[in-house]
Motif scaffolding. Structure first.
Motif, short mmCIF file in Angstrom:
data_model
loop_
_atom_site.label_atom_id
_atom_site.label_comp_id
_atom_site.label_asym_id
_atom_site.label_seq_id
_atom_site.Cartn_x
_atom_site.Cartn_y
_atom_site.Cartn_z
N LEU A 163 -36.40 -67.40 -27.50
CA LEU A 163 -36.93 -68.24 -26.43
C LEU A 163 -37.36 -67.40 -25.22
O LEU A 163 -38.35 -67.73 -24.55
N ASN A 164 -36.65 -66.33 -24.92
CA ASN A 164 -37.05 -65.45 -23.82
C ASN A 164 -38.41 -64.80 -24.11
O ASN A 164 -39.28 -64.72 -23.24
N ARG A 165 -38.58 -64.33 -25.36
CA ARG A 165 -39.87 -63.74 -25.73
C ARG A 165 -40.99 -64.81 -25.68
O ARG A 165 -42.10 -64.53 -25.23
N LEU A 166 -40.66 -66.02 -26.13
CA LEU A 166 -41.65 -67.08 -26.15
C LEU A 166 -42.06 -67.50 -24.74
O LEU A 166 -43.23 -67.82 -24.48
N TRP A 167 -41.11 -67.51 -23.83
CA TRP A 167 -41.42 -67.87 -22.44
C TRP A 167 -42.46 -66.92 -21.85
O TRP A 167 -43.43 -67.35 -21.21
N LEU A 168 -42.29 -65.63 -22.06
CA LEU A 168 -43.24 -64.65 -21.54
C LEU A 168 -44.61 -64.81 -22.21
O LEU A 168 -45.66 -64.70 -21.55
N LEU A 169 -44.62 -65.07 -23.53
CA LEU A 169 -45.89 -65.25 -24.22
C LEU A 169 -46.61 -66.51 -23.76
O LEU A 169 -47.85 -66.51 -23.59
N PHE A 170 -45.87 -67.60 -23.55
CA PHE A 170 -46.49 -68.84 -23.06
C PHE A 170 -47.07 -68.64 -21.66
O PHE A 170 -48.17 -69.11 -21.36
N LYS A 171 -46.33 -67.92 -20.80
CA LYS A 171 -46.83 -67.67 -19.44
C LYS A 171 -48.10 -66.81 -19.47
O LYS A 171 -49.03 -67.01 -18.70
N GLU A 172 -48.12 -65.85 -20.42
CA GLU A 172 -49.25 -64.94 -20.51
C GLU A 172 -50.51 -65.66 -21.01
O GLU A 172 -51.64 -65.36 -20.58
N HIS A 173 -50.35 -66.65 -21.90
CA HIS A 173 -51.49 -67.32 -22.52
C HIS A 173 -51.72 -68.72 -21.98
O HIS A 173 -52.54 -69.47 -22.53
#
Length: 428
Positions: free
Chosen positions: A395-405
């Protein structure tokens, strides 16, 4: 003046040893020092060799005896040489006193080092060492029979059985020796079973438990024989024991049998990750009474063996250690679902503990009230390391990816529509 002192001591029954006795005592003292020196030398040269041999053949079960092997060798060699010296010549009382004192001290020190290495309580160790010292010293000067008869006189009779201070000390010595023998035999047998090829961890543990029970049974009958106890006296005791098992010890015996069954059918093994009720963790040890489970919080739960036989148990490692982790994720209806799903799959793939085979997957689970619900399905093969930290990492990795895209993670919102404001009282 010297003759006057000798006559004064003789008048009071005190006789000084003659020159021959003093010379013999000096010779005995020199031989005693030679025996002690030989023991010290053996401890330095032979002790490390025996310690290495002991560790190799008894392994991790000899933590206490290994470091004490030099002391045991030193005092043991000295005790053997002094015993040979005491029996080799009819020594006069003064020389016999010195030899007996040194021999008794050496034997006492051997007992202390050996018994403490086996984990025997300090009070029992020093009591047995003191008894051995007194027995050897009194035997050397010819007073052992006097002490034995004196201890036998202090006591009472019950029927045909004599209970005396001597019998009490005998029982104490036999119990300590048997207890030490059981601990030593268990360590040697356990190490031998651990080194046996062809057994898995569960079979080794089962045979170790059965071997421990067998050693206790053998020690029991040896103790009965040494104490000269009539086995017919156990007829009434066996009936009372049966009643105790039927009432008070029912749970204890049940847990013992359940533990043996668990080890035999191998449904639960040390190292397995299980869930019992609200307890989740990996099995640390299967004991006689309970199974030890260590949770992710470092707490150790002791669950009775019977509970594992009668309650529903989830074993994540029974046939395969691979465990699938479900991670729910919701995204906004305005998001690009294909991109969001690709990012979810990427976050799971990049997580260090997630397996590449079976590969992770993403499912669209439902159209929720405020989000499109997904599930990330990821596989791990080390459930003993915990599940929550895997979810957190993904979920931490996904949060950064969602913010980036620019993928939006929605939160519940409610729209309130006011059709009409109430009129104030008295207004037109």
């Amino acid at each position: 003046m010297t003759n006057d002192v000798v006559r004064w001591l003789a008048a009071r029954g005190i006789e000084l040893p003659d020159t021959a006795a003093l010379i013999e005592a000096g010779i005995a003292l020199a031989i005693v020092f030679a025996a002690l020196a030989a023991g010290w030398f053996a401890g330095r040269k032979l002790g490390p060799v025996l310690a290495s041999f002991w560790h190799k053949n008894v392994g991790g079960h000899a933590e206490g005896l290994g470091p004490r092997m030099c002391d045991i060798t030193r005092h043991g060699v000295a005790a053997i040489l002094l015993a040979i010296l005491a029996a080799a010549w009819p020594w006069q009382p003064l020389a016999a006193l010195g030899i007996g004192f040194a021999e008794g001290a050496a034997v006492a020190l051997v007992l202390v080092a050996f018994l403490r290495g086996l984990g025997i309580p300090r009070w029992a160790t020093w009591t047995l060492a003191l008894l051995a010292f007194v027995a050897i010293l009194s035997n050397a000067i010819g007073g052992f029979n006097v002490i034995e008869s004196t201890l036998e006189r202090v006591g009472f009779n019950i029927g045909e059985r004599r209970f005396s201070l001597l019998s009490l000390l005998t029982v104490l010595v036999i119990l300590v020796v048997l207890f030490a023998g059981v601990r030593l035999a268990n360590r040697i047998v356990n190490h031998w079973i651990e080194r046996t090829q062809g057994f898995d961890a569960t079979q080794r543990l089962l045979f170790q438990k059965l071997a421990g029970i067998a050693v206790l049974v053998v020690a029991f009958f040896i103790g009965i024989d040494l104490l000269d106890v009539d086995l017919t006296a156990f007829a009434v005791f066996s009936g009372a024991l049966g009643l105790a098992v039927g009432f008070g010890l029912q749970k204890t015996v049940g847990n013992l049998i359940a533990g043996i069954i668990l080890l035999m059918d191998r449904s639960i093994k040390p190292g397995d990750v299980i869930v019992v009720g609200e307890s989740f963790g990996w099995v640390n040890k299967i004991g006689v009474r309970a199974v030890s489970i260590i949770t992710r919080d470092g707490k150790e739960h002791l669950i009775p063996n019977e509970n594992l036989m009668t309650e529903e148990v989830e074993n994540w490692s029974y046939s395969d250690k691979n465990v699938r982790v479900r991670i729910p994720v919701g995204v906004s209806y305005n998001s690009d679902l294909k991109l969001a799903q690709e990012l979810m799959l990427r976050a799971a793939t990049e997580s260090t503990r997630v397996l590449k085979n079976p590969k992770p997957n993403v499912w669209l689970a439902a159209f929720g009230d405020s989000s499109v619900e997904h599930e990330i399905l990821a596989w791990i093969n080390d459930p003993e390391g915990g599940v929550g930290n895997v979810k957190s990492d993904v979920l931490n990795r996904l949060w950064l990816l969602f913010k980036e895209h620019g993928i939006e993670i929605p939160f519940p919102q409610r729209d309130v529509h006011v059709k009409e404001w109430p009129r104030e009282r008295g207004s037109d």
